[in-house]
Design a protein around this motif. Structure first.
Motif, PDB file in Angstrom:
ATOM      1  N   ASP A   1       0.848  -1.264  -0.079  1.00 30.96           N
ATOM      2  CA  ASP A   1       0.097   0.010   0.018  1.00 30.96           C
ATOM      3  C   ASP A   1       0.814   1.269  -0.005  1.00 30.96           C
ATOM      4  O   ASP A   1       0.551   2.284  -0.798  1.00 30.96           O
ATOM      5  CB  ASP A   1      -0.833   0.095   1.217  1.00 30.96           C
TER       6      ASP A   1
ATOM      7  N   ARG B   1      -7.857  -0.504  -3.285  1.00 31.06           N
ATOM      8  CA  ARG B   1      -7.407  -1.670  -3.136  1.00 31.06           C
ATOM      9  C   ARG B   1      -8.488  -2.896  -2.880  1.00 31.06           C
ATOM     10  O   ARG B   1      -9.561  -2.428  -2.073  1.00 31.06           O
ATOM     11  CB  ARG B   1      -6.415  -1.693  -1.936  1.00 31.06           C
TER      12      ARG B   1
ATOM     13  N   TRP C   1      -4.608  -3.418  -6.913  1.00 24.86           N
ATOM     14  CA  TRP C   1      -4.788  -2.000  -6.542  1.00 24.86           C
ATOM     15  C   TRP C   1      -5.080  -1.405  -8.006  1.00 24.86           C
ATOM     16  O   TRP C   1      -4.663  -1.569  -9.082  1.00 24.86           O
ATOM     17  CB  TRP C   1      -3.487  -1.428  -6.102  1.00 24.86           C
TER      18      TRP C   1
END
Length: 210
Positions: free
Chosen positions: A78, A95, A152
């Motif tokens: 992330d 995500r 993502w």
């Protein structure tokens, strides 16, 4: 893991606006990531020039990049994606986490979504859909089908198709990007195996008149 520079190098080489960047990881720590750059552009289907025959153009295929870097938690990925999306001026970063599709009760739609997340587009030849720079893509897709995966997505403004909308985002610089570091912190993943998290990166601090 420097995804921003990897994307920037591809943009300099291809010289087309980006529609979106997707990154997919099988749900197993330290496996390679597959990044796919989705371009906005068209090319002739054939180099032949035939009198009286109009050969229709086709969409420029996406570019797949295999990113190798040790990662020990989803939040570490992330952080890398947030950095790239922030610097490329994306409005948000999404995500999603999905279970494997090789399980009892999984639908055809889940199997299709898994294949597409790794650049395997049903009904399209590999040359038409993807310039493949990810040698382990097929093995990673099989691993994801068994164990699940995360994907993502962000849409760049800097060097992207969305530059026309940058006036709606007060956080962007003149080139459509933002200077590092990204101020948004990763959110811990949920544990149920299927989830969606959206990081809002852009902001509007004024009144927009119609």
């Amino acid at each position: 893991m420097d995804l921003f520079n990897a994307v920037h190098e591809q943009m300099d080489a291809v010289r087309l606006p980006l529609v979106a960047v997707t990154v997919t990881a099988a749900r197993r720590l330290n496996t390679p990531l597959v990044a796919i750059l989705h371009w906005h552009g068209f090319r002739r289907a054939s180099p032949l020039v035939l009198p009286g025959i109009d050969i229709p153009p086709r969409s420029v295929p996406g570019s797949a990049i295999q990113v190798r870097h040790a990662w020990h938690c989803i939040e570490a990925v992330d952080e890398v994606l947030l950095d790239a999306a922030w610097r490329l001026g994306a409005w948000d970063l999404e995500r999603v986490e999905r279970r494997g599709c090789n399980v009892v009760g999984a639908s055809a739609g889940e199997a299709l979504a898994c294949r597409q997340a790794f650049g395997d587009y049903d009904g399209a030849s590999a040359d038409d859909a993807l310039i493949d720079g990810a040698p382990d893509r097929g093995e990673l897709m099989q691993l994801a089908a068994n164990e699940g995966y995360l994907r993502w997505l962000f849409r760049p403004v800097k060097g992207g198709l969305w530059r026309a909308l940058d006036e709606r985002d007060d956080t962007l610089g003149p080139d459509g990007g933002r200077p590092p570091p990204c101020p948004i912190l990763p959110v811990p993943r949920q544990r149920q195996g299927r989830s969606r998290t959206v990081y809002r990166l852009g902001a509007v601090r004024r009144i927009l008149l119609p």
